[in-house]
Design an enzyme around this catalytic site. Structure first.
Site, PDB file in Angstrom:
ATOM      1  N   PHE A 140       0.857  -1.184   0.000  1.00  0.00           N
ATOM      2  CA  PHE A 140       0.000   0.000   0.000  1.00  0.00           C
ATOM      3  C   PHE A 140       0.892   1.234   0.000  1.00  0.00           C
ATOM      4  O   PHE A 140       1.751   1.378   0.864  1.00  0.00           O
ATOM      5  CB  PHE A 140      -0.928   0.036   1.225  1.00  0.00           C
ATOM      6  CG  PHE A 140      -1.823   1.249   1.224  1.00  0.00           C
ATOM      7  CD1 PHE A 140      -2.991   1.274   0.466  1.00  0.00           C
ATOM      8  CD2 PHE A 140      -1.490   2.386   1.949  1.00  0.00           C
ATOM      9  CE1 PHE A 140      -3.806   2.403   0.442  1.00  0.00           C
ATOM     10  CE2 PHE A 140      -2.296   3.512   1.926  1.00  0.00           C
ATOM     11  CZ  PHE A 140      -3.456   3.519   1.174  1.00  0.00           C
ATOM     12  N   ASP A 225       9.283   2.322   1.470  1.00  0.00           N
ATOM     13  CA  ASP A 225       8.167   3.104   1.991  1.00  0.00           C
ATOM     14  C   ASP A 225       8.129   2.868   3.500  1.00  0.00           C
ATOM     15  O   ASP A 225       7.730   1.806   3.958  1.00  0.00           O
ATOM     16  CB  ASP A 225       6.862   2.649   1.323  1.00  0.00           C
ATOM     17  CG  ASP A 225       5.652   3.427   1.828  1.00  0.00           C
ATOM     18  OD1 ASP A 225       5.733   4.001   2.937  1.00  0.00           O
ATOM     19  OD2 ASP A 225       4.624   3.443   1.121  1.00  0.00           O
ATOM     20  N   LYS A 254       3.294   9.292   8.571  1.00  0.00           N
ATOM     21  CA  LYS A 254       2.455   8.986   9.742  1.00  0.00           C
ATOM     22  C   LYS A 254       2.922   9.538  11.101  1.00  0.00           C
ATOM     23  O   LYS A 254       2.359  10.495  11.583  1.00  0.00           O
ATOM     24  CB  LYS A 254       2.207   7.478   9.807  1.00  0.00           C
ATOM     25  CG  LYS A 254       1.242   7.033   8.683  1.00  0.00           C
ATOM     26  CD  LYS A 254       0.656   5.680   8.919  1.00  0.00           C
ATOM     27  CE  LYS A 254      -0.568   5.441   8.060  1.00  0.00           C
ATOM     28  NZ  LYS A 254      -0.312   4.955   6.706  1.00  0.00           N
TER      29      LYS A 254
HETATM   30  C1  LIG Z   1      -0.657   5.170   5.262  1.00  0.00           C
HETATM   31  C2  LIG Z   1       0.346   4.779   4.256  1.00  0.00           C
HETATM   32  C3  LIG Z   1       0.551   5.531   3.100  1.00  0.00           C
HETATM   33  C4  LIG Z   1      -0.308   6.705   2.724  1.00  0.00           C
HETATM   34  O1  LIG Z   1      -0.187   7.738   3.643  1.00  0.00           O
HETATM   35  P1  LIG Z   1      -1.258   8.958   3.606  1.00  0.00           P
HETATM   36  O2  LIG Z   1      -0.721   9.915   4.627  1.00  0.00           O
HETATM   37  O3  LIG Z   1      -2.583   8.375   3.987  1.00  0.00           O
HETATM   38  O4  LIG Z   1      -1.257   9.500   2.237  1.00  0.00           O
HETATM   39  C5  LIG Z   1       1.559   5.146   2.242  1.00  0.00           C
HETATM   40  N1  LIG Z   1       2.338   4.080   2.509  1.00  0.00           N
HETATM   41  C6  LIG Z   1       2.164   3.338   3.625  1.00  0.00           C
HETATM   42  C7  LIG Z   1       3.067   2.175   3.874  1.00  0.00           C
HETATM   43  C8  LIG Z   1       1.166   3.648   4.526  1.00  0.00           C
HETATM   44  O5  LIG Z   1       0.973   2.903   5.610  1.00  0.00           O
END
Ligand SMILES: *Cc1c(COP(=O)(O)O)cnc(C)c1O
Length: 399
Positions: A140, A225, A254
């Protein structure tokens, strides 16, 4: 539910776009690892706003840093030099091998920046028309059009096509598939060390090291990521540090500002050459207010050794959950994860278990209807985790 909750729910139907399926809960107040709903009921928070409020709700030191900056300067835009941004950049770069930061406002934006930098570095510095981004099944990376393309899950892009081109997915652990995907048009491979939204799926360190080695051999960038797994959650400051990886670019967000919207991309000096003045920008990114708050947060994480704490407390919590799994193998399929990023995959329907936990005052996430996803504040008291495990075993015994 209750009167106060029903009123909030009914009003929202009239006011907000319907893009969320919400928990049956309206939160009014928080402190540390505790939340209170509009009816005054208390909850233990094992979700932390989806791995965001890592220092707990309304942390006193963070509130003080916010208050101090509130009366000094909020925002002037990136047309100006801003010292709070530099202070945060210096601190963030001290946690990794990277040399440059780009500030933005969310995880998706941090990934957009990573993707744009990888492509532009290949084109302008390496003089190669390499643009494709390879990601893994189950990943994701966000909800913007490009990060949806990277995420590659059809249920999320339903109705939104066409998505940007240049993204391809391979299954995790399939080296042959990755090798054949790495054609000369590939700019980068993008991975989560622990897949978060995918249901807490840690990728094996050996395999990740092989992926990085292959990227080096094929002259492809390796990107992590770290939006969910970063900031001490997995027992090291960055999740990639568990395995001695050296990603060219990482995306973060986050927990960076404990609930204020902020993201950041960190890149090596070499790859960061891909951006020049005017290449990429955002109005809000790295503003003085969020930067001052994030600086305090990273300072606390380092000062209080919260990565070590996540490893120790999370290790004991995981052992406790695994013991329950051994006692109730017909109820729990698997316990996964590292540090305070844990998933309990159930062998029974998840919804009733999650609902009963909520009734008993425990908030967690239910991923794909089968996995309880646990992302508590890094500062949570161990007794809260012990009591959660006891409640979970009690509920599962009856299930
Ligand atoms: C939550 C998340 C995102 C997206 O972050 P947003 O602040 O909601 O755009 C991208 N990559 C990972 C691994 C995530 O957990």
């Amino acid at each position: 539910m209750t009167k106060a909750f029903d009123a909030v729910k009914a009003e929202e139907e009239h006011l907000l776009c319907r893009s969320y399926s919400r928990y049956p809960l309206a939160i009014a107040r928080g402190k540390g690892a505790r939340l209170w709903d509009v009816d005054g009921k208390e909850y233990v928070d094992l979700l932390a706003g989806i791995a965001v409020t890592a220092l707990g709700h309304c942390n006193d030191e963070v509130c003080a840093a916010l208050e101090a900056q509130v009366h000094r300067l909020w925002h002037v835009s990136n047309l100006f030099y801003q010292e709070p941004q530099l202070e945060l950049a210096r601190l963030l770069l001290s946690t990794s091998h990277h040399g440059k930061v780009f500030f933005c406002n969310s995880g998706a934006e941090a990934n957009e920046a990573s993707i744009k930098l990888a492509r532009r570095y290949m084109r302008t510095i390496r003089q190669r028309d390499a643009f494709e981004i390879i990601t893994l099944n189950g990943c994701f990376h966000g909800r913007t059009l490009a990060t949806l393309a990277a995420t590659g899950r059809e249920s999320l892009s339903d109705g939104f096509t066409p998505l940007p081109e240049g993204f391809k997915q391979v299954p995790p652990l399939d080296m042959a598939a990755l090798e054949s995907a790495l054609t000369p048009s590939v700019a980068a491979v993008l991975v989560e060390v622990v897949q978060g939204e995918g249901g807490i799926v840690p990728l094996p360190g050996d395999w990740l090291r092989e992926v990085e080695t292959l990227c080096r051999k094929r002259d492809v960038l390796f990107m992590c990521d770290e939006v969910q797994a970063g900031f001490c959650r997995t027992g090291t400051f960055w999740a990639f540090q568990n395995y001695g990886l050296t990603p060219d670019i990482i995306s973060t967000a986050k927990a960076l500002a404990n609930g204020l919207p902020m993201g950041a991309m960190l890149a090596t000096d070499e790859v960061a050459q891909g951006f020049v003045a005017g290449s990429h920008a955002t109005t809000f990114g790295g503003g003085a207010l969020v930067s001052a708050v994030a600086t305090k947060i990273v300072e606390i994480m380092l000062r209080d050794h919260l990565a070590d704490r996540a490893a120790e407390v999370g290790g004991r919590f995981k052992a406790r959950l695994e013991a329950i799994q051994r006692r109730l193998p017909e109820k729990i399929r698997e316990v996964r994860g590292m540090g305070l990023m844990l998933g309990v995959e159930l062998a029974v329907p998840g919804r009733p278990v999650w609902t009963e936990l909520l009734r008993r005052g425990y908030i967690c996430n239910l991923s794909h209807d089968v996995t309880l996803r646990l992302l508590p504040p890094l500062t949570i008291e161990e007794i809260d985790l012990i009591n959660f495990a006891t409640s979970l075993e009690d509920i599962l015994q009856a299930a």
